[in-house]
Structure formats: structure tokens, C-alpha cells
Design a protein around this motif. Structure first.
Motif, PDB file in Angstrom:
ATOM      1  N   THR A 148       0.821  -1.214   0.000  1.00 43.56           N
ATOM      2  CA  THR A 148       0.000   0.000   0.000  1.00 43.56           C
ATOM      3  C   THR A 148       0.859   1.269   0.000  1.00 43.56           C
ATOM      4  O   THR A 148       0.871   2.020   0.981  1.00 43.56           O
ATOM      5  N   GLN A 197      -3.708   3.739   1.021  1.00 43.02           N
ATOM      6  CA  GLN A 197      -3.853   2.811   2.140  1.00 43.02           C
ATOM      7  C   GLN A 197      -5.104   3.149   2.929  1.00 43.02           C
ATOM      8  O   GLN A 197      -5.801   2.254   3.428  1.00 43.02           O
ATOM      9  N   GLU A 234      -7.779   0.824   1.006  1.00 44.23           N
ATOM     10  CA  GLU A 234      -7.282  -0.466   0.528  1.00 44.23           C
ATOM     11  C   GLU A 234      -6.881  -1.392   1.678  1.00 44.23           C
ATOM     12  O   GLU A 234      -7.180  -2.590   1.671  1.00 44.23           O
ATOM     13  N   HIS A 235      -6.193  -0.829   2.674  1.00 41.26           N
ATOM     14  CA  HIS A 235      -5.727  -1.666   3.776  1.00 41.26           C
ATOM     15  C   HIS A 235      -6.903  -2.224   4.569  1.00 41.26           C
ATOM     16  O   HIS A 235      -6.919  -3.413   4.929  1.00 41.26           O
ATOM     17  N   GLY A 285      -0.207   6.554   1.989  1.00 37.99           N
ATOM     18  CA  GLY A 285       0.263   5.182   2.075  1.00 37.99           C
ATOM     19  C   GLY A 285       1.528   5.084   2.893  1.00 37.99           C
ATOM     20  O   GLY A 285       1.974   6.049   3.525  1.00 37.99           O
TER      21      GLY A 285
END
Length: 450
Positions: A213, A217, A227-228, A274
Motif C-alpha cells: 500500500t 492505504q 485499501e488496507h 500510504g
């Protein structure tokens, strides 16, 4: 240190009986496993001289090599070769009719590489699996090239000597619990089906990609999303469904799982919401016979970290490997040495009743403090206090990048407590770690240089 990605404390998930550690809000699946006593969290897992290349660090984790060492075999390949010598000659056979290992994916991981060949087989993906089980051929174009492709697939299917045993095992299970509609969920569903169907395969590997990421992120508007968060939800929900399915199939006492990644992330965030490649990271071990809880200290974060700072490693990843082999597969010391190559600390992550005996590698001194320094923080000179057992020891100073900056002592010392004065004036300001090695005993303590 990371204002662009930090999570609100109020959003974090509590762990039963734990005051100073919490989980990401997307890891509700892991929270329930922890509260049920079926999840062990090993903090600060890594290795000396961390390599930040995806390819090289993955190779190190999969082979069990040192940073400056290249190994042609994987750690699981060495273990399986010890248990099933001369593979693949004369396999499968009446005594061992099933694959030794199965990986869900497109290539067999180097972790399964033995001295002669790969020690496992690949199940391409969930779609491939269900085509195999249901005798369905994927469509091909109605052309001469399509005819050739159909023939190649036929030969491939015929040459897959383990295909029939997989079909037979899968056919025995017609009902399973629910799983998330994700690739990882589908992979774990297949694993549960094959185990419940009687396949004697000892090792399975599944994959979840996307944790690199560098950007996105988190969402700028909500750091609990991004995303994380999506990846952690995919992981936690799939593992929780897997554990629930194993219980419904009445095979939960036969499975232990572990997460593996080639490195963690940097302490500070970057300008793209990120984080970049880092060093130490946690590992999660789950299962009915896991000794639930948290191993390791909470990471120490410098007051003013910069882009080069990383979390220091406390446990070598090969200690976790050795602990799984010793505690779950009841591996003796000679096999452990052949598989892992060097003695490593055995961590209390598997209930000792599984094997009924105590491994000769077991670290009986895990609760003791083996190395410390004072004063700490240090300006120029500090006293390093350490214990000996009459065996050779080594104490290294590790910087925030995981590099050895100095070996303070490497010698055989007598039993008892010892002290040496060490000049730290040549170190630049920042966070360092004292890494102590004494056979299978390993400990790490933070040292702050002002």
C-alpha cells in the motif's frame, strides 16, 4: 509520525483482557478468534539485515535463508523431503496416495521446493478446482488452435496423477458453511472441503495479494477505510468463516494456520496516503490448539522518526517456523535442524498437549530478561548487562533499518550475570536495538541514542 494514515483510537477493536494493544477496526474476524482463545499474535517478526525488495525478501522468507545466503530449497520442501525421501520417485503409492502439499494458485511456491523437485502440487484456482471436480472442460475456440488447446488440456489432465484423489475427496463433502464472496474465501473453502473429505495432505498454502500500500492505504476522509481496511476485512472474515466451517465439519482440531508476509511497512506515512516497505511485522497463528495471546513487546516508535526508521524485529521468522514444526508436527531436534538449518527459539504458540512431550529446542527462559542497558536513553557511554549460560553468546547493535552496526560481544561466557561498558558516542541519534543470541534463546531490547 503518520498523521496521514493514523487511525482514531476510538475505532480500534478491543482484545479480551488486553489493555495496551488493539486491532484494526476491519479485523473483527480476528477479534472473535482472539476472544475465543484461538488466535496468537506474534509481534515484531523479521530478520537481521532486512531486505526491502519484494522478490528477495520473499525468497528469504520462503527458503528460511539469511540475508546474505542463497538457498535452492524451501523450508517446507526440506521438511517434506525429510519425511518423504526420494520424492517424487515411487509417489504416489499405497501408503502415501495423496499430495504432500497443495498450493491454491498458479505456481508452486519456492517454500515447497525440495532438493530434486517441487514437493507439492498446484490447484490453479477455485474455477479450475470446480471444473476438475465436476468434469467440466473450459470452452475453447472452434478453430484449429482451439483443437490443439483442447488436446493439451486433455494430456495435462491425464498426466495429473493426483487429480483423481482430489476429486474423490471433494465428492465426499456436499455441504459446507458460508464463506465471503472473495478469492481467499473460495480458496479456504476448498481447503476445508479437501481436509474433511479425507485427503491426508499435510500442508496447504493460499494467498491474498495487494498489501503493498504505497498509496490509498486509507481514504483521506476516513482513515478506517481504504485499501488496507478492505484487505484486512477480506483476511479476517475469510479466516473466521474457515474456522466456523472446520467446526461444522468436525475437523477443527486438525488444522492450524499462520499468516506470512515478506516485510512490514515504514513507521512514517508518505505523501500518497500510504506507507513504504518496512521491516518487522506481526504474524497471526490461529487454530483450536493454538495458545492464544500476544507474544512480543509493543513496538517502540522514536519521538521524531524519519523515512529511514523502521520497527525493530524481536522474533526471527524462523523461530515461528520452528515452533510450528516442533509444536504441531512434533518434529524432533535433528529434523528441525535439517529443516531450519540453525537453532531458533521455540515460542509457546501451540498447546504442548498436541505432541505430549517438550521439544529439546524449547526456550525455557522466555520470561527472563537476558539483556538490557542503562542509562537508556544513552548519550555517550552505557552499561550493558546480560546473562550467560556457559555457552557462546552474541550481542549485536541493530539500527532502525535492521542492519548490524556493531557486534558488542561474540564469545563463550560463564553462567550468571555479566556487565560491560560500551561507548555509543559514534552512533548518530535515533532508535537502535540490542539483539541477544544464546543458542535457541533470542531477545531484543530498544536502545535510544540522544
Amino acid at each position: 509520525a503518520r498523521p496521514d494514515v493514523i487511525l482514531p483510537e476510538s475505532s480500534l477493536l478491543n482484545l479480551d483482557g488486553v489493555q495496551d494493544a488493539k486491532l484494526h477496526p476491519s479485523l473483527g474476524g480476528f477479534q472473535s478468534l482472539y476472544d475465543e482463545g484461538e488466535l496468537a499474535i506474534v509481534q515484531n517478526v523479521g530478520y537481521p539485515e532486512q531486505n526491502f525488495s519484494h522478490f528477495r525478501s520473499t525468497d528469504i522468507w520462503m527458503t528460511g535463508a539469511d540475508t546474505n545466503e542463497l538457498l535452492a530449497t524451501g523450508w517446507l520442501g526440506r521438511y517434506l523431503n525429510n519425511q518423504y525421501p526420494n520424492y517424487p520417485a515411487a509417489y504416489p503409492n499405497e501408503d502415501v496416495p495423496d499430495p504432500l502439499a497443495i498450493e491454491l494458485g498458479y505456481n508452486l511456491s519456492v517454500a515447497f521446493q525440495g532438493p530434486v523437485s517441487g514437493m507439492g502440487m498446484v490447484v490453479g484456482d477455485p474455477e479450475w478446482f470446480y471444473r476438475l471436480v465436476n468434469n467440466i472442460d473450459a470452452p475453447v475456440p472452434d478453430t484449429q488452435a482451439g483443437d490443439k488447446l483442447r488436446y493439451v488440456r486433455l494430456v495435462t489432465k491425464q498426466s495429473q496423477v493426483y487429480g483423481e484423489v482430489i476429486k474423490n475427496a471433494a465428492s465426499k463433502i456436499t455441504q459446507q458453511g458460508g464463506y465471503p464472496d472473495t478469492e481467499l474465501g473460495e480458496q479456504l473453502k476448498i481447503v476445508a472441503r479437501l481436509i474433511a473429505g479425507g485427503l491426508q495432505t499435510r500442508l496447504y498454502m493460499v494467498s491474498l495479494h495487494g498489501f503493498d500500500t504505497h498509496d490509498s492505504q486509507v481514504l483521506n476522509s476516513d482513515h478506517t477505510k481504504g485499501e488496507h481496511a478492505n484487505l484486512l476485512a477480506t483476511l479476517g472474515d475469510a479466516v473466521r468463516a474457515f474456522r466456523s466451517d472446520l467446526k461444522g465439519l468436525q475437523i477443527e482440531d486438525r488444522v492450524v494456520g499462520a499468516t506470512v508476509s515478506e516485510f512490514g511497512r515504514r513507521i512514517i506515512s508518505n505523501a500518497s496516503l500510504g506507507t513504504d516497505h518496512g521491516a518487522a511485522a506481526p504474524m497471526f497463528i490461529f487454530g483450536k490448539h493454538v495458545e492464544g495471546g500476544i507474544l512480543g513487546k509493543n513496538p517502540v516508535i522514536p519521538e521524531t522518526p524519519d523515512v529511514e526508521d523502521n520497527l525493530g524485529w524481536e522474533y526471527d521468522f524462523r523461530s515461528v517456523y520452528a515452533s510450528l514444526l516442533s509444536g504441531w508436527f512434533c518434529t524432533d531436534s535433528s529434523t528441525l535442524q535439517e529443516t531450519i538449518n540453525k537453532p531458533h527459539e521455540i515460542l509457546p504458540i501451540i498447546n504442548p498437549s498436541v505432541c505430549g512431550t517438550t521439544s529439546s529446542y524449547e526456550n525455557l527462559y522466555a520470561a527472563e530478561s537476558w539483556v538490557r542497558n542503562y542509562p537508556n536513553p544513552v548519550t555517550d557511554v552505557t552499561t550493558i548487562e546480560f546473562k550467560g549460560t556457559g555457552k557462546p553468546i552474541r550481542i549485536d547493535v541493530i539500527n532502525a533499518q535492521g542492519q548490524i552496526v556493531e557486534t558488542i560481544i561474540r564469545a563463550k561466557v560463564g553462567a550468571g550475570t555479566h556487565q560491560i561498558t560500551w561507548d555509543a558516542s559514534r552512533l548518530t541519534s535515533g532508535m537502535y536495538y540490542l539483539n541477544y543470541h544464546n543458542g535457541a534463546i533470542h531477545q531484543s531490547n530498544a536502545l535510544m541514542k540522544h
